[in-house]
Design a protein around this motif. Structure first.
Motif, mmCIF file in Angstrom:
data_model
loop_
_atom_site.group_PDB
_atom_site.id
_atom_site.type_symbol
_atom_site.label_atom_id
_atom_site.label_comp_id
_atom_site.label_asym_id
_atom_site.label_seq_id
_atom_site.Cartn_x
_atom_site.Cartn_y
_atom_site.Cartn_z
ATOM 1 N N ASN A 76 0.853 -1.187 0.000
ATOM 2 C CA ASN A 76 0.000 0.000 0.000
ATOM 3 C C ASN A 76 0.894 1.244 0.000
ATOM 4 O O ASN A 76 1.153 1.839 1.036
ATOM 5 N N MET A 77 1.379 1.599 -1.187
ATOM 6 C CA MET A 77 2.223 2.781 -1.328
ATOM 7 C C MET A 77 2.077 3.322 -2.742
ATOM 8 O O MET A 77 1.517 2.658 -3.606
ATOM 9 N N SER A 78 2.593 4.503 -2.963
ATOM 10 C CA SER A 78 2.483 5.132 -4.277
ATOM 11 C C SER A 78 3.322 4.378 -5.312
ATOM 12 O O SER A 78 4.232 3.624 -4.962
ATOM 13 N N PHE A 79 3.016 4.638 -6.572
ATOM 14 C CA PHE A 79 3.770 4.029 -7.657
ATOM 15 C C PHE A 79 5.246 4.405 -7.558
ATOM 16 O O PHE A 79 6.120 3.560 -7.709
ATOM 17 N N LYS A 80 5.535 5.676 -7.293
ATOM 18 C CA LYS A 80 6.927 6.125 -7.171
ATOM 19 C C LYS A 80 7.657 5.359 -6.081
ATOM 20 O O LYS A 80 8.801 4.946 -6.256
ATOM 21 N N ASP A 81 6.998 5.178 -4.948
ATOM 22 C CA ASP A 81 7.622 4.454 -3.835
ATOM 23 C C ASP A 81 7.837 2.980 -4.185
ATOM 24 O O ASP A 81 8.856 2.398 -3.830
ATOM 25 N N ALA A 137 -1.101 2.180 -12.049
ATOM 26 C CA ALA A 137 -0.588 3.554 -12.008
ATOM 27 C C ALA A 137 -1.154 4.386 -13.159
ATOM 28 O O ALA A 137 -1.448 5.571 -12.980
ATOM 29 N N LYS A 140 -4.729 5.282 -12.268
ATOM 30 C CA LYS A 140 -4.799 6.313 -11.226
ATOM 31 C C LYS A 140 -4.216 7.646 -11.689
ATOM 32 O O LYS A 140 -4.243 8.617 -10.931
ATOM 33 N N GLU A 142 -1.026 8.162 -12.216
ATOM 34 C CA GLU A 142 0.283 8.355 -11.589
ATOM 35 C C GLU A 142 1.424 8.387 -12.608
ATOM 36 O O GLU A 142 2.521 8.843 -12.288
#
Length: 193
Positions: A76-81, A137, A140, A142
Motif C-alpha cells: 500500500n504505497m504510491s507508484f513512485k515508492d 498507475a 490512477k 500516476e
C-alpha cells in the motif's frame, strides 16, 4: 540449518554460497554437502547431478526474488515508492549474489532447454506482475497513459542492472549495496513527462 524436512532448501542455500565462492566448475558436490551439514549421498537423494542442482538453485533464487517483487507490487504505497523499492530490492539482490553471477562459468550448451524455457517464462511472469503495477498507475493517473510496458519494464531493469553492475565491477560500492536512486530519478522523467 532448517528443520529436518527442509533439507532440500538447506542444500539449495548451501549451493548458492558455494557456487558463488568457487564457480560452477570448481564446485564439488562434497563442498555443498559440507556447507549444508549433510552427507554427499543426501544431496543425490534430492538432485540427480551437479547441473540439476545448479538449475534448481537458479529456480529457487528466482522464486525468492519473485515473491519479494510481488510483495512490493502489492504494498500500500504510491507508484513512485514502489518503483524505488523495486530498484532497491533489485540492487540488494545484485549485491548479495554478484559474486555468484560473476563466477558462474556454465556454458549455454550445458544448460538444459527446459531451464532456458523456464527462465524465459519466469522472467515473463515477473514482468507481468510489474505490468499490473503499471496498469494500476496508469489508471490512477500516476504515470503517462501512453507508456508501452513492453519497452519500459525491460528498460528499467536494464538501466538499473547496468548501473549497479558497473559500480560493483569498478569496486565503487561503499555501502552494502549500490543506491539505485539516480537511475530511478532519471527514468521517472520518461514516466511522468
Amino acid at each position: 540449518m532448517s528443520q529436518k524436512g527442509n533439507k532440500r532448501e538447506d542444500i539449495l542455500r548451501a549451493s548458492m554460497k558455494i557456487f558463488a565462492q568457487k564457480g560452477f566448475h570448481n564446485t564439488k558436490v562434497d563442498d555443498i554437502a559440507l556447507e549444508a551439514g549433510i552427507g554427499k549421498g543426501t544431496v543425490y537423494q534430492y538432485f540427480e547431478s551437479k547441473i540439476h542442482l545448479f538449475e534448481e538453485m537458479v529456480f529457487y533464487y528466482i522464486e525468492i526474488y519473485k515473491l519479494q517483487l510481488i510483495e512490493t507490487v502489492n504494498a500500500n504505497m504510491s507508484f513512485k515508492d514502489k518503483l524505488l523499492k523495486l530498484a532497491i530490492n533489485n540492487s540488494k539482490h545484485m549485491a548479495e549474489h554478484f559474486n555468484m553471477v560473476q563466477k558462474l562459468d556454465v556454458r549455454a550448451d550445458m544448460i538444459s532447454d527446459k531451464m532456458k524455457k523456464t527462465m524465459i517464462n519466469k522472467k515473463r511472469e515477473m514482468y507481468d506482475v510489474i505490468g499490473e503495477m503499471f496498469d494500476e498507475a496508469i489508471k490512477k493517473g500516476e504515470v503517462r497513459k501512453d507508456l508501452d510496458k513492453e519497452v519500459v519494464i525491460p528498460a528499467f531493469f536494464g538501466a538499473l542492472n547496468g548501473y549497479c553492475a558497473t559500480k560493483y565491477q569498478e569496486g565503487m560500492m561503499k555501502e552494502s549495496f549500490v543506491d539505485p536512486t539516480p537511475v530511478v530519478l532519471f527514468l521517472e522523467k520518461a514516466l511522468y513527462e
